[in-house]
Every structure is written in structure tokens, then in C-alpha cells.
Motif scaffolding. Structure first.
Motif, short mmCIF file in Angstrom:
data_model
loop_
_atom_site.label_atom_id
_atom_site.label_comp_id
_atom_site.label_asym_id
_atom_site.label_seq_id
_atom_site.Cartn_x
_atom_site.Cartn_y
_atom_site.Cartn_z
N ALA A 6 166.92 -31.23 -29.50
CA ALA A 6 167.42 -32.66 -29.02
C ALA A 6 166.72 -33.82 -30.25
CB ALA A 6 167.78 -33.24 -27.86
N LEU A 7 167.60 -34.72 -30.71
CA LEU A 7 166.82 -35.80 -31.34
C LEU A 7 167.34 -37.09 -30.65
CD1 LEU A 7 166.31 -36.29 -35.34
CD2 LEU A 7 167.55 -38.10 -33.80
N ALA A 34 168.47 -40.35 -22.75
CA ALA A 34 169.42 -39.22 -22.25
C ALA A 34 169.12 -37.71 -23.06
CB ALA A 34 170.78 -39.71 -22.81
N PRO A 35 168.72 -37.72 -24.32
CA PRO A 35 168.41 -36.76 -24.74
C PRO A 35 167.17 -35.55 -24.36
CG PRO A 35 168.63 -38.29 -26.70
CD PRO A 35 168.50 -38.82 -25.21
N ALA A 36 166.22 -36.71 -23.69
CA ALA A 36 164.93 -36.11 -23.13
C ALA A 36 165.59 -35.44 -21.87
CB ALA A 36 163.87 -36.96 -23.15
N ASN A 37 166.42 -36.26 -21.06
CA ASN A 37 166.83 -35.66 -19.76
C ASN A 37 167.56 -34.34 -19.80
OD1 ASN A 37 166.01 -37.99 -18.72
ND2 ASN A 37 167.85 -39.12 -18.49
N VAL A 38 168.40 -34.50 -20.84
CA VAL A 38 169.28 -33.03 -21.12
C VAL A 38 168.12 -31.87 -21.39
CG1 VAL A 38 170.68 -32.02 -22.58
CG2 VAL A 38 171.19 -34.20 -22.02
N LEU A 39 167.28 -31.92 -22.02
CA LEU A 39 166.17 -31.02 -22.28
C LEU A 39 165.39 -30.59 -21.22
CD1 LEU A 39 164.82 -32.02 -26.04
CD2 LEU A 39 166.57 -30.27 -25.43
N SER A 40 164.84 -31.86 -20.42
CA SER A 40 164.36 -31.37 -19.13
C SER A 40 165.22 -30.38 -18.20
CB SER A 40 163.77 -32.83 -18.40
OG SER A 40 163.09 -33.44 -19.37
N PHE A 51 162.01 -31.43 -28.41
CA PHE A 51 162.56 -32.73 -28.76
C PHE A 51 161.84 -33.36 -29.91
CE2 PHE A 51 161.78 -37.45 -27.98
CZ PHE A 51 163.01 -37.65 -27.67
N ILE A 52 162.64 -34.17 -30.71
CA ILE A 52 162.32 -34.77 -31.98
C ILE A 52 162.65 -36.53 -31.56
CG2 ILE A 52 162.98 -35.14 -34.32
CD1 ILE A 52 163.94 -32.45 -34.50
N GLY A 53 161.73 -36.90 -31.66
CA GLY A 53 161.79 -38.52 -31.40
C GLY A 53 160.42 -39.15 -31.61
N LYS A 54 160.39 -40.57 -31.49
CA LYS A 54 159.31 -41.25 -31.89
C LYS A 54 158.95 -42.40 -30.62
CE LYS A 54 157.45 -43.49 -35.86
NZ LYS A 54 157.67 -43.96 -37.31
N ALA A 255 172.94 -38.02 -14.06
CA ALA A 255 174.19 -37.28 -13.62
C ALA A 255 174.81 -36.77 -14.87
CB ALA A 255 175.10 -37.97 -12.74
N GLY A 256 175.10 -37.59 -15.88
CA GLY A 256 175.88 -37.27 -17.06
C GLY A 256 175.01 -36.13 -17.81
N ASP A 257 173.49 -36.28 -17.75
CA ASP A 257 172.66 -35.82 -18.70
C ASP A 257 172.53 -34.18 -18.02
OD1 ASP A 257 172.34 -37.91 -20.34
OD2 ASP A 257 170.79 -38.43 -19.06
N ALA A 258 172.55 -34.20 -16.76
CA ALA A 258 172.41 -33.10 -15.91
C ALA A 258 173.73 -31.94 -16.10
CB ALA A 258 172.20 -33.33 -14.52
N PHE A 259 174.94 -32.83 -16.11
CA PHE A 259 176.28 -32.00 -16.22
C PHE A 259 176.11 -31.33 -17.63
CE2 PHE A 259 180.34 -32.12 -18.20
CZ PHE A 259 181.12 -31.70 -17.39
N LEU A 260 175.61 -32.05 -18.69
CA LEU A 260 175.87 -31.62 -20.18
C LEU A 260 174.83 -30.55 -20.31
CD1 LEU A 260 176.94 -31.60 -22.68
CD2 LEU A 260 175.11 -33.39 -23.56
#
Ligand code: ATP
Length: 330
Positions: A6-7, A34-40, A51-54, A255-260
Motif C-alpha cells: 500500500a502507498l 488508512a493504508p497503514a491500518n489496512v496493512l496492519s 508500506f510505501i510512504g514518507k 473499522a472501514g480499514d479493517a473491513f477492507l
């Protein structure tokens, strides 16, 4: 090989944590984005993520990097900025418990990611690419996001997209809409809230709104999350709804990130090709993802609240899909 890369943004959410002796609100530092939540969430379920980010090369940036590492998310793609501080956001809760955000990002490190800083080989070694629109609110991270998602698409990755609209981050809402639509052109799996669907399509009718997106962008799987009501979905010309689980929700952050994450987990685990999905498959995936989202509301915060596979199965076995695919053509 990564299951999901995820970026996007990883930042500090300062969330209200009681009152001081002087009766002033105290804030607690929590990892956000959000992207970090989805990955975790996916890493907790045993999937390989990166993860890709700054972030800034400050205490907050190092804290976020170590949170990702401690949650088994690969951080080779994290860039530390010497010039810009880590992005901060304050979460405010109104009397009804509804959240609003104020961002301290003028600029913040997350939006300073530039395309030369992205290791495209990491994307090439991944199966699913996930992104949102916060990294597209400003340059140079907007161009960097588009470069990464274009590369991912050309190289055959499945593209997952959560527009995650934060109105205060956009100077001009017409610009917001057009950029969010650019993201939609790439998406195979779209997770969207009712408010975002209305923002993009101008209608609150879930059938009509999702049909507009399907016809215009050919998005294979559209998931409209409905909070405690669960999720409405569209697979081509068929739609359906899975109600949510009854749980004692104390904090809906993430919750939305967990759902995804629940949806992507199923795609990876079952080796699904979106073009071969049946409505029964989607019902089952959404029911599973509803359980992941519901469980994430039962603890405070986002990353610390992501559930284990055992917790998900326990809730998911109380299966709850109320409607199966309803064809719009019928
Ligand atoms: P964000 O996390 O960005 O606010 P979102 O608005 O998409 O995302 P929600 O619709 O609130 O998130 O929640 C996502 C999913 O989590 C829902 O579709 C549902 O499955 C589950 N969920 C959320 N809130 C509850 C709740 N109070 N009770 C049961 N399940 C919930």
C-alpha cells in the motif's frame, strides 16, 4: 513476494484521552493513516504486507516506522524526510461521539513523497496494490501515487482503492472529485462510504450510485460500507446487502480499514479472480469482512483494535447475510 503493498499516508492521530487536573482535554498519540491500518490488519491475519510512504525524521516518524515493524509490515519503502515533519492530525469528538479531524500538514512529510523515492521493484513483487485519495491531495505525492498505481496496473496487480474523502484536505471540492475519479479509473475493488458515494455520484440511492460507478469506471467489485448496518455491494449488474453484526462498539476508528482488510484477506486466501466471482462468493466475503469491521469497533484505536483470525471466526460463524444478489435487471 508481498500479498499486499500500500502507498499513502501514515501519521499521528492525537485522540482525546480524558481531562487533565485543570479539566482540559488531553490527547494521546496514536498511529493513524488508512493504508497503514489496512496493512496492519492483514499482517495480523498472517499476510505479507509492505508500506510505501514518507514520514519526518523526527520522533513521530520513528515511532510510526517502529509501529509498522512491530505489526509485521515491511518498511523498506518508508522514506524519512529531513526537511518536513511527520503529519499530525487531531481527532475531535462531538457530543454524539461523531469524529472530525484537524490536520497539521503545511506541508506534512506524507505529501512530500516523490516518484523517484518509490521502489517500483517492491510493487512488481506484490499481488495487490492498495491506495486512497489522501496521497493525491497535494504534489508531489499526487504524481507519485499515480505513477505507482499506473505501474501496478500495467504489471497486472489487483488494484484496491478507498477514496477516504477528508474534505478539509482539499482546497477545491471540484478538484477533489476529479482526482478521486482519476483513482477510480484504476480500481478493481472499491471500498466507499455512503457519503463518498453521494459526493461522487450526486445520489444517496445505493443502487443508482453504484451503477453509475460501474458503468462509468467498470469497477469489478464495489463495496459501500454502512457502519453498523453492514455493507451494500455490487458485482457487475448484481447487487446485494449483508447486515452488520450486533456488537458493543466503543470506537469506530479504522473499522472501514479493517473491513477492507477482510475483503483482501479473502481474495488472497481463496485465490479469487474477480472475473470468476459468484454472488455467493461475494456474500461470504462481505459477511467475513463485516465481522472484521465490527470487531475493530470493540477496542480503542485502529491498529491495536485489529482482530485475530480466531476472533473473526467466532463472530463470523453467526452468519448474517439478509439478502442475496438482487439483479437490477429482474
Ligand atoms: P472509516 O473507518 O474511514 O470511517 P467507513 O466509514 O467505511 O470507514 P464504517 O462504514 O463505519 O467505515 O465501517 C466499516 C464496516 O465496519 C461496516 O461496513 C461494518 O461491517 C463494520 N462496522 C462499523 N461500525 C459498526 C458497528 N457499530 N457495529 C457493527 N459493525 C460495524
Amino acid at each position: 513476494m508481498y500479498d499486499v503493498i500500500a502507498l499513502g499516508e501514515v501519521l499521528i492521530d492525537f485522540t482525546p484521552a480524558g481531562k487533565s487536573e485543570n479539566r482540559e482535554v488531553q490527547f494521546e498519540q496514536n498511529p493513524g493513516g488508512a493504508p497503514a491500518n489496512v496493512l496492519s490488519a492483514l499482517a495480523k491475519l498472517g499476510k505479507k504486507t509492505a508500506f510505501i510512504g514518507k514520514v519526518g525524521s523526527d520522533q513521530f516518524g520513528h515511532f510510526l516506522n517502529s509501529v509498522l515493524q512491530n505489526n509485521n509490515v515491511n518498511t523498506k519503502g518508508v522514506v524519512f524526510s529531513k526537511e518536513t515533519n511527520t503529519t499530525l492530525a487531531f481527532v475531535h469528538l462531538d457530543d454524539q461521539g461523531d469524529r472530525s479531524f484537524s490536520f497539521y500538514r503545511n506541508p506534512g512529510a506524507d505529501m512530500m513523497l516523490n516518484e523517484r523515492e518509490i521502489d517500483l521493484k517492491m510493487i512488481d513483487h506484490s499481488r495487490i496494490f492498495h491506495f486512497g485519495s489522501i496521497s493525491m491531495t497535494q504534489e508531489p505525492s499526487a504524481s507519485a501515487t499515480l505513477k505507482a498505481v499506473s505501474f501496478a496496473k500495467e504489471n497486472g496487480l489487483l488494484i484496491s482503492y478507498d477514496p477516504n474523502l477528508r474534505l478539509s484536505l482539499w482546497e477545491d471540492l471540484n478538484h477533489a472529485k476529479s482526482i478521486i475519479e482519476v483513482g477510480l479509473k484504476f480500481a478493481d475493488v472499491l471500498k466507499i462510504s455512503e457519503e463518498e458515494l453521494e459526493f461522487i455520484t450526486g445520489t444517496i440511492d445505493l443502487n443508482m450510485g453504484s451503477e453509475y460507478i460501474y458503468e462509468r469506471f467498470h469497477t469489478k467489485l464495489i463495496l459501500v460500507t454502512l457502519g453498523s448496518d453492514g455493507c451494500f455491494y455490487r458485482l457487475g449488474f448484481n447487487v446485494g446487502k449483508c447486515s452488520g453484526y450486533e456488537v458493543e462498539a466503543i470506537d469506530t476508528t479504522g473499522a472501514g480499514d479493517a473491513f477492507l482488510a477482510g475483503i483482501l484477506y479473502q481474495i488472497i486466501e481463496k485465490d479469487y479472480l474477480l472475473s470468476d466471482l459468484s454472488l455467493d462468493d461475494v456474500n461470504q466475503m462481505v459477511s467475513f469482512a463485516n465481522a472484521v469491521g465490527a470487531l475493530a469497533t470493540m477496542k480503542k484505536g485502529a491498529i491495536p483494535a485489529m482482530p485475530s483470525i480466531e476472533e473473526i471466526h467466532e463472530l463470523y460463524n453467526k452468519t448474517n447475510c439478509v439478502k442475496k444478489g438482487i439483479s437490477l435487471n429482474e
